[in-house]
Write a protein that holds these residues in place. Sequence first.
Motif, mmCIF file in Angstrom:
data_model
loop_
_atom_site.group_PDB
_atom_site.id
_atom_site.type_symbol
_atom_site.label_atom_id
_atom_site.label_comp_id
_atom_site.label_asym_id
_atom_site.label_seq_id
_atom_site.Cartn_x
_atom_site.Cartn_y
_atom_site.Cartn_z
ATOM 1 N N ILE A 28 0.351 21.475 -8.262
ATOM 2 C CA ILE A 28 0.762 22.974 -8.000
ATOM 3 C C ILE A 28 0.276 23.931 -8.877
ATOM 4 O O ILE A 28 -0.050 23.853 -9.920
ATOM 5 C CB ILE A 28 2.359 22.958 -8.341
ATOM 6 N N ARG B 77 -0.907 24.460 -12.525
ATOM 7 C CA ARG B 77 0.576 24.425 -13.526
ATOM 8 C C ARG B 77 1.118 23.065 -13.637
ATOM 9 O O ARG B 77 1.614 22.950 -14.748
ATOM 10 C CB ARG B 77 1.631 25.512 -12.571
ATOM 11 N N GLU B 78 1.215 22.316 -12.866
ATOM 12 C CA GLU B 78 1.823 20.872 -12.918
ATOM 13 C C GLU B 78 1.327 19.962 -11.906
ATOM 14 O O GLU B 78 0.916 20.517 -10.641
ATOM 15 C CB GLU B 78 3.391 21.125 -12.996
ATOM 16 N N GLY C 125 -1.144 27.999 -10.395
ATOM 17 C CA GLY C 125 -0.500 29.030 -10.946
ATOM 18 C C GLY C 125 0.043 29.857 -9.693
ATOM 19 O O GLY C 125 1.079 30.782 -10.148
ATOM 20 N N ASP C 126 -0.574 30.192 -8.851
ATOM 21 C CA ASP C 126 -0.056 31.158 -7.652
ATOM 22 C C ASP C 126 1.052 30.379 -7.096
ATOM 23 O O ASP C 126 1.335 31.037 -5.822
ATOM 24 C CB ASP C 126 -1.470 31.522 -6.924
ATOM 25 N N GLY C 127 1.293 29.216 -7.179
ATOM 26 C CA GLY C 127 2.435 28.715 -6.412
ATOM 27 C C GLY C 127 1.966 27.858 -5.242
ATOM 28 O O GLY C 127 3.098 27.108 -4.616
ATOM 29 N N THR C 128 0.776 27.783 -4.939
ATOM 30 C CA THR C 128 0.447 26.952 -3.887
ATOM 31 C C THR C 128 0.192 25.497 -4.298
ATOM 32 O O THR C 128 0.246 25.308 -5.448
ATOM 33 C CB THR C 128 -0.824 27.633 -3.271
ATOM 34 N N GLU C 129 0.590 24.511 -3.381
ATOM 35 C CA GLU C 129 0.452 23.123 -3.815
ATOM 36 C C GLU C 129 -0.632 22.461 -2.679
ATOM 37 O O GLU C 129 -0.920 22.785 -1.620
ATOM 38 C CB GLU C 129 1.844 22.737 -3.466
ATOM 39 N N LYS D 77 -9.544 27.197 -6.619
ATOM 40 C CA LYS D 77 -8.051 27.571 -6.979
ATOM 41 C C LYS D 77 -7.854 27.895 -8.330
ATOM 42 O O LYS D 77 -8.795 27.769 -9.145
ATOM 43 C CB LYS D 77 -7.301 26.221 -6.849
ATOM 44 N N SER D 78 -6.650 28.556 -8.759
ATOM 45 C CA SER D 78 -6.387 29.042 -9.924
ATOM 46 C C SER D 78 -5.944 27.935 -10.760
ATOM 47 O O SER D 78 -6.261 26.721 -10.540
ATOM 48 C CB SER D 78 -4.963 30.057 -9.779
#
Length: 507
Positions: A282, A274-275, A284-288, A270-271
């Motif tokens: 979550i 982000r949080e 950086g690419d928006g996946t969770e 995974k990248s």
Amino acid sequence: MPGKRIAVIGAGVSGLGAIKICLEEGLEPTCFEGTNDIGGLWRYQESLNRLCYRIVYKSATSNTSKEMTTYRDYPSPDRFPNYLHNSRIMEYLRMYAQHFDLTKHIRFLSKVHSVRKRSDFSCTDVLVETTGKQESYVFDGIMVCSGLYTEPILPLQNFPGINRFKGQYIHSCEYRSPEKFQEKKIIVVGIGNSGADLAIELSHVASQVYLSTRRGVWIWNRVWDNGMPKDTVLFTRFKTILNKFYPTYVLATCGDDLPNHIISGRVLIKSDVREFTETSAIFGDGTEEDLDVVIFATGYTFSFPFLENNATVLDSQHSMFKFVFPPQLETPTLAFIGILQPVGAIIPTWELQSRWAMRVFKGMKLCLEGRRLSSDLRFLTAFFFSPSAFRFLNNPRDTCRVQYVEYMDEIASEIGAKRNLPSIFLWDPKLAIEIFFGPCTPYQYRLQGPGKWAGARRAILTWREQIVKPLRTRTLICDQPPSSVPFWLKSACAALLFVLTLVIIKG
């Protein structure tokens, strides 16, 4: 006449080597170790304590081979496997300490509280606490051997929402074994050696393992061409010359099984995170992804709280002269051993640093002659590291990296332990060819100079036998493994060495 008194702080792999070299040089070492045993971070303990960051996880295995990782005059037993589990490394360290009678110079359960230079710079006062009682000592020189892995880095401020995460989060230094992570959804943050190891091991028991990384990385296998350990193939003088003519990728991680686990889905890359939410991460690419456990394999930093100017002794601008001597001292009586990260084996690198430091402590005329350790060293250090600056990233871990062969040769030159290949070819061509094409083993730096070892030549010429020996569990009739260097290329280089030798003779 008694030798100078030297304090060695720490009884790990660098501290043991420093004690031995002190004795070899006729100095009087006293080693202060905060725990009750030798070994430093290689000594596994099941229970956690305030020094948990100095303890390896149960399955930890060296990522450099035994032939490259030994002390220069004490090879690992040939019965040992080529890559050593932490228990084997501890066995080797105990053998080394016993062989050279080092433990009598170690004061266990002794924590150094302060190191203060006297105003006349004649010597240094060291305050030590042992079993609740403080004592003061006076030394002529200090060897700081507490290493790189002093304080775990847990950058929670870089991960918004981690404080509201309801699952468990820990630093990798708290990890011991995988049993308690059965059927958990786990994310490992960081793709260094420990991050890759933990992701691989946990994937056998977890329901899913995610491995988060901000950047790509090259994965190295411990087994390289023709079944040889990777460092015996990659870290040669021949390869070092080739590396100057084409790009090298030194930002690499040892993870033999990682590609298999990625392709089978047991580890998902995974990248960067982000949080965090209460139950997920979550990216950086928006996946969770839902999670139960977060393991931060985010590395370590060094700290020396016992020094008067801990904050200014080391900085990110490489002010340390070749990672050993702090430039602001009037006289070189303080040396740091093991605060660099060689792209290669650590034991011989740190041992060579100790050999250099001891010569300086004794007042030998080395390259420092006529220079004070002041602003001159800042310039020299910047010059020394500028050629390789482009190869490493600008972060705390990578600013301490050096190329193994280049750095070893640099320090060996300071003490007269680096041999001239053309001159060796003149009197011992077989040895010269092995030194050039073969692995840059620690024994190469015991052929001459202080601490010269009579067994160095034989050890250099027999490294293949030492590698094959533990693998011969049954008798087979077979040829010697082919060399990783073509015969025609060896012949051409041997001819070149011969020509250079003739030029030297005529000159």
